[in-house]
Design an enzyme around this catalytic site. Structure first.
Site, PDB file in Angstrom:
ATOM      1  N   GLU A   1      41.291  42.868  33.449  1.00  0.00           N
ATOM      2  CA  GLU A   1      40.692  42.746  34.782  1.00  0.00           C
ATOM      3  C   GLU A   1      39.163  42.704  34.776  1.00  0.00           C
ATOM      4  O   GLU A   1      38.495  43.492  35.462  1.00  0.00           O
ATOM      5  CB  GLU A   1      41.180  43.887  35.688  1.00  0.00           C
ATOM      6  CG  GLU A   1      42.693  43.918  35.831  1.00  0.00           C
ATOM      7  CD  GLU A   1      43.186  44.790  36.984  1.00  0.00           C
ATOM      8  OE1 GLU A   1      42.428  45.655  37.452  1.00  0.00           O
ATOM      9  OE2 GLU A   1      44.333  44.598  37.421  1.00  0.00           O
TER      10      GLU A   1
ATOM     11  N   GLU B   1      50.862  43.131  34.496  1.00  0.00           N
ATOM     12  CA  GLU B   1      50.980  44.350  35.294  1.00  0.00           C
ATOM     13  C   GLU B   1      51.535  43.997  36.659  1.00  0.00           C
ATOM     14  O   GLU B   1      51.117  43.002  37.269  1.00  0.00           O
ATOM     15  CB  GLU B   1      49.622  45.034  35.538  1.00  0.00           C
ATOM     16  CG  GLU B   1      49.106  45.839  34.399  1.00  0.00           C
ATOM     17  CD  GLU B   1      47.790  46.549  34.736  1.00  0.00           C
ATOM     18  OE1 GLU B   1      47.607  46.988  35.886  1.00  0.00           O
ATOM     19  OE2 GLU B   1      46.951  46.645  33.822  1.00  0.00           O
TER      20      GLU B   1
HETATM   21  C1  NOJ Z   1      45.152  47.736  37.270  1.00  0.00           C
HETATM   22  C2  NOJ Z   1      44.598  48.471  36.093  1.00  0.00           C
HETATM   23  O1  NOJ Z   1      44.637  47.648  34.969  1.00  0.00           O
HETATM   24  C3  NOJ Z   1      45.310  49.783  35.808  1.00  0.00           C
HETATM   25  O2  NOJ Z   1      44.506  50.506  34.926  1.00  0.00           O
HETATM   26  C4  NOJ Z   1      45.578  50.525  37.100  1.00  0.00           C
HETATM   27  O3  NOJ Z   1      46.106  51.788  36.873  1.00  0.00           O
HETATM   28  C5  NOJ Z   1      46.497  49.687  37.949  1.00  0.00           C
HETATM   29  N1  NOJ Z   1      45.816  48.468  38.291  1.00  0.00           N
HETATM   30  C6  NOJ Z   1      46.973  50.333  39.234  1.00  0.00           C
HETATM   31  O4  NOJ Z   1      45.950  50.425  40.146  1.00  0.00           O
END
Ligand code: NOJ
Length: 437
Positions: free
Chosen positions: A165, A344
């Site tokens: 991200e 994710e």
């Molecule tokens: C994206 C992130 O990569 C991760 O670290 C985070 O816990 C999740 N989103 C949930 O918000």
């Protein structure tokens, strides 16, 4: 939230199924990065917690991977903590390198494919002191760290995510001011964004070059992990709303992905410079998707506000549930012609039935995207276990596995077993849908 229709759906043969974590969120005692330092200042984490010993995954990883195995996952995504590997500028910790080799080996011994993330939100303190992603030299530091990881464990790693991200990190750290160092300067967002893009390109090439130079047999797949927020115009009939959604999509999604595809760093992040090493520097695209953002330029109009509120569907402890956005974002990356992984997707909730429904509706979308031509190769749920949710602390429960932070006991939730059953049969049956809707 739209209900899935209840017909059985099957996933392609060889589909990868797993869950993800990141070092700082689960390992515990990552004392040498900027997040740890920021947490100690107090007042930043909404539930008053600090990451502390987290899930103690640093010591309990074998036990956790036994669970991953029992739950049937065939891939596991996790991150290597840069601040452990390179605790001081240019000084490498053999002990920590050995640790991560063991972690990767532990997955391989269990026939679970390791997917390694090189940067997941945290910077070593020495790097933070040099301005981290505002400093152009960080591009080279990241490349050097990449080479070290690949030289020392690249014989074992088939999948790399360079940076997790990047655009969100640049925005949250330097423009929105919600993550350390909490700056609020759009210009810094552009600078950090550009450095992340360059660092990705260099890291991609460094991985392939090092694997070749070392004569490793493995042919690694290297990709970016991009958070793909879906910007939804509040009124699709109103041009201003549509234009604003398009502007945000360009600012946080397209310039970065197009940048990797074309090698061109678009304004305002760059000056349109073309970098050979950047062009085509990906073997796959990782999509992180959670929710949508409703977009309008007419917030001062009470009617518009009312409309926005009326459009909000099911909510969770953190986000609105909006599976349709996942479909749109998967379709939006189809044009790059690369394999895609959902790296994710997950839900913060204390209601595990809601988690089950969330998984089912999003997998239904994944299936639709495959049917509609996205070369989607795998789905990775966030997260394997409850963990330190950054500025929200431990109050958010994303895990398939529940963590008791007092005793460190791990307890798979019913959703973990639902997911296991889906993985085992590589399909979702009508009965599984019917049970939750
Ligand atoms: C994206 C992130 O990569 C991760 O670290 C985070 O816990 C999740 N989103 C949930 O918000």
């Amino acid at each position: 939230m739209s209900k899935p229709n209840y017909r059985e759906i099957k996933f392609p043969k060889g589909f990868l199924w797993g869950a993800a974590t990141s070092a700082h969120q689960v390992e515990g005692n990552n004392t040498n990065n900027q997040w740890w330092a920021w947490e100690q200042e107090g007042g930043h984490i909404s539930d008053g917690s600090v990451s502390g010993r987290a899930c103690d995954h640093y010591h309990l990883y074998e036990q956790d991977f036994n669970l991953v195995k029992e739950l049937g996952h065939n891939v596991h995504r996790f991150s290597i903590e840069w601040s452990r590997i390179e605790p001081k500028e240019g000084k490498w910790s053999e002990k920590e390198i050995e640790h991560y080799r063991k972690v990767v080996e532990a997955l391989r011994e269990r026939n679970i494919i390791p997917m390694v993330t090189l940067h997941h939100f945290t910077n070593p303190l020495w790097l933070e002191e040099k301005g981290a992603w505002l400093n152009p030299k960080t591009v080279d530091y990241f490349e050097r760290y990449t080479r070290k990881v690949v030289e020392t464990m690249g014989d074992l790693i088939p999948f790399y995510n360079t940076i997790n991200e990047p655009v969100w990190v640049a925005y949250a750290n330097y423009a929105l001011g919600v993550h350390p160092p909490c700056h609020t300067d759009m210009n810094e967002f552009y600078i950090a964004g550009k450095h992340f893009l360059m660092a990705h390109g260099k890291s991609y090439n460094a991985i392939h070059e090092t694997v070749k130079d070392m004569g490793f047999k493995v042919k690694p797949q290297v990709g970016i992990v991009k958070q793909m927020m879906y910007y939804d115009p509040v009124d699709p009939q109103v041009k201003e709303d549509v234009d604003e959604a398009d502007r945000l999509d360009e600012l946080t999604n397209r310039w970065f992905l197009d940048g990797i595809h074309s090698g061109i760093i678009r304004r305002p992040f760059g000056e349109g410079e073309e970098l050979d090493y950047l062009r085509g520097s990906w073997d796959f695209i990782g999509v992180n998707y959670y929710t949508r953002t409703q977009v309008t330029t007419r917030l001062s109009d009470p009617k518009v506000l009312e409309l926005m509120v009326s459009r909000v569907g099911e909510t969770t402890d953190m986000y609105e549930v909006y599976p349709e956005g996942l479909y749109k974002q998967l379709m939006s990356v189809k044009k790059y012609g690369k394999p895609v992984y959902v790296t994710e997707n997950g839900i913060a909730t204390k209601d595990d039935n809601q988690r089950c429904r969330y998984i089912l509706t999003h997998l239904k979308i994944v299936h639709q995207a495959i049917r509609d031509g996205v070369n989607l190769k795998g789905y990775i749920y966030w997260s394997l276990m409850d963990n330190f949710e950054w500025s929200f602390g431990y109050s958010m429960r994303f895990g398939l596995v529940e963590i008791n932070y007092e005793t460190l006991e791990r307890k798979p939730r019913p959703s973990a077993y639902l997911y296991r059953d889906i993985i085992k049969s590589n399909k979702i049956t009508t009965q599984q849908f019917q049970k939750y809707f």
